[in-house]
Design a protein around this motif. Structure first.
Motif, short mmCIF file in Angstrom:
data_model
loop_
_atom_site.label_atom_id
_atom_site.label_comp_id
_atom_site.label_asym_id
_atom_site.label_seq_id
_atom_site.Cartn_x
_atom_site.Cartn_y
_atom_site.Cartn_z
N ARG A 43 0.79 -1.24 0.00
CA ARG A 43 0.00 0.00 0.00
C ARG A 43 0.82 1.28 0.00
O ARG A 43 0.27 2.36 -0.08
N PHE A 91 -1.16 4.58 -10.52
CA PHE A 91 -1.91 5.81 -10.53
C PHE A 91 -1.18 6.86 -11.36
O PHE A 91 0.01 7.10 -11.18
N ASN A 101 0.00 20.08 -4.75
CA ASN A 101 -1.09 19.12 -4.61
C ASN A 101 -1.20 18.29 -5.86
O ASN A 101 -1.24 18.81 -6.97
N LEU A 102 -1.26 16.98 -5.68
CA LEU A 102 -1.41 16.09 -6.81
C LEU A 102 -2.87 15.71 -7.00
O LEU A 102 -3.58 15.46 -6.03
N PHE A 104 -5.07 12.80 -8.66
CA PHE A 104 -4.86 11.42 -9.08
C PHE A 104 -6.00 10.89 -9.93
O PHE A 104 -7.17 11.27 -9.73
N GLY A 105 -5.68 9.97 -10.82
CA GLY A 105 -6.69 9.17 -11.48
C GLY A 105 -7.14 8.07 -10.53
O GLY A 105 -6.61 7.93 -9.42
N TYR B 34 0.73 16.79 3.61
CA TYR B 34 -0.57 16.49 3.02
C TYR B 34 -1.20 15.27 3.71
O TYR B 34 -0.49 14.35 4.13
N TYR B 36 -4.08 12.50 2.45
CA TYR B 36 -4.95 11.99 1.41
C TYR B 36 -5.76 10.82 1.97
O TYR B 36 -5.30 10.11 2.86
N GLN B 38 -7.81 7.34 0.56
CA GLN B 38 -8.01 6.45 -0.57
C GLN B 38 -9.17 5.53 -0.28
O GLN B 38 -9.14 4.73 0.65
N LEU B 44 -7.21 8.65 -5.03
CA LEU B 44 -6.78 9.38 -3.85
C LEU B 44 -7.43 10.75 -3.83
O LEU B 44 -7.43 11.47 -4.82
N LEU B 46 -7.44 14.43 -1.87
CA LEU B 46 -6.72 15.31 -0.96
C LEU B 46 -7.68 15.83 0.10
O LEU B 46 -8.74 16.36 -0.21
N TYR B 49 -3.83 20.10 3.36
CA TYR B 49 -2.41 20.33 3.14
C TYR B 49 -1.96 21.51 3.98
O TYR B 49 -2.77 22.36 4.38
N GLU B 59 -9.48 20.78 1.77
CA GLU B 59 -9.97 20.65 0.41
C GLU B 59 -11.41 20.17 0.34
O GLU B 59 -12.12 20.47 -0.61
N LEU B 90 -3.30 8.36 3.76
CA LEU B 90 -1.89 8.50 3.41
C LEU B 90 -1.41 9.91 3.73
O LEU B 90 -2.04 10.90 3.35
#
Lengths: 114, 114
Positions: A43, A91, A101-102, A104-105, B34, B36, B38, B44, B46, B49, B59, B90
């Motif tokens: 994970r 991902f 900040n990311l 994600f798909g 951050y 996150y 899932q 994922l 957010l 942050y 967020e 995460l």
């Protein structure tokens, strides 16, 4: 809004073969970064490869390479000589903001058959 | 080298109980931090942050809160857990001031609310 789409929920590849995972994204920005992360059964998210949008050359990391098509907003990951240890969730992620900040798909689950 | 740790790794809590997940980063100063979440089939998301001590951005409106009491410590909390809070959480960090966009993730915390 910026979005990342991975249209393949699951993929399968034979050991030693090549597989390509698809990713498309939507943004109005011209300068950004794209990533592929790997999440094995343990994970923990591990960075596989990174692409800067201003670079035309596709990024490569050993057996992993990308096909970055900026005009088409496409960012696919190619895994060559697939190994059993490549089995994981993959991902695609986008970063266009200064805070890092990311986005994600939803991920693609890759299975590798021996 | 930089490392990130989060704990506990696994947590089972009853509905209505409090929550505290902790994350610490070592080997770097002034990181962006951050949280996150899932959820299955959703990639994922957010949650929070932080760019500095006491500076938290949210967020998504939710039952959770975050705090950063020290430069390299990030805490995710809830006063009363809901069933919908179950998921894999995460923690991540990035280098402030470097526009690389890369996030480094902790090992994750699996929360089950019963």
């Amino acid at each position: 809004a910026q979005t990342v789409t991975q249209s393949q929920p699951e993929m399968s590849v034979q050991e030693a073969e090549t597989v390509t995972l698809s990713c498309t994204y939507d943004t109005s920005e011209s300068d950004y970064y794209l990533f592929w992360y790997k999440q094995p059964p343990s994970r923990q998210m591990i960075l596989v490869i990174r692409q800067e949008a201003y670079k035309q050359q596709n990024a490569t990391e050993n057996r992993f390479s990308v096909n970055f098509q900026k005009a088409a907003k496409s960012f696919s990951l190619k895994i060559s000589d697939s190994q059993l240890g490549d089995a994981a969730m993959y991902f695609c992620a986008f970063n266009g903001g200064s805070q890092g900040n990311l986005i994600f798909g939803k991920g693609t689950k890759l299975s590798v058959k021996p | 080298s930089q490392t990130i740790h989060q704990w506990p790794a696994t947590l089972v809590q009853p509905v209505g109980s409090p929550l505290s997940l902790e994350c610490t980063v070592e080997g770097t100063s002034n990181p962006n931090l951050y949280w996150y979440r899932q959820a299955a089939g959703r990639g994922l998301q957010l949650l929070f942050y932080s760019v500095g001590i006491g500076q938290i951005s949210s967020e998504v409106p939710q039952n959770l809160s975050a705090s950063r009491p020290q430069d390299r410590q990030f805490i995710l909390s809830s006063k009363k857990l809901l069933l919908s809070d179950s998921g894999f959480y995460l923690c991540a960090w990035s280098v402030r001031g470097r526009y690389t966009g890369e996030l480094f993730f902790g090992e994750g915390s699996r929360l089950t609310v019963l």
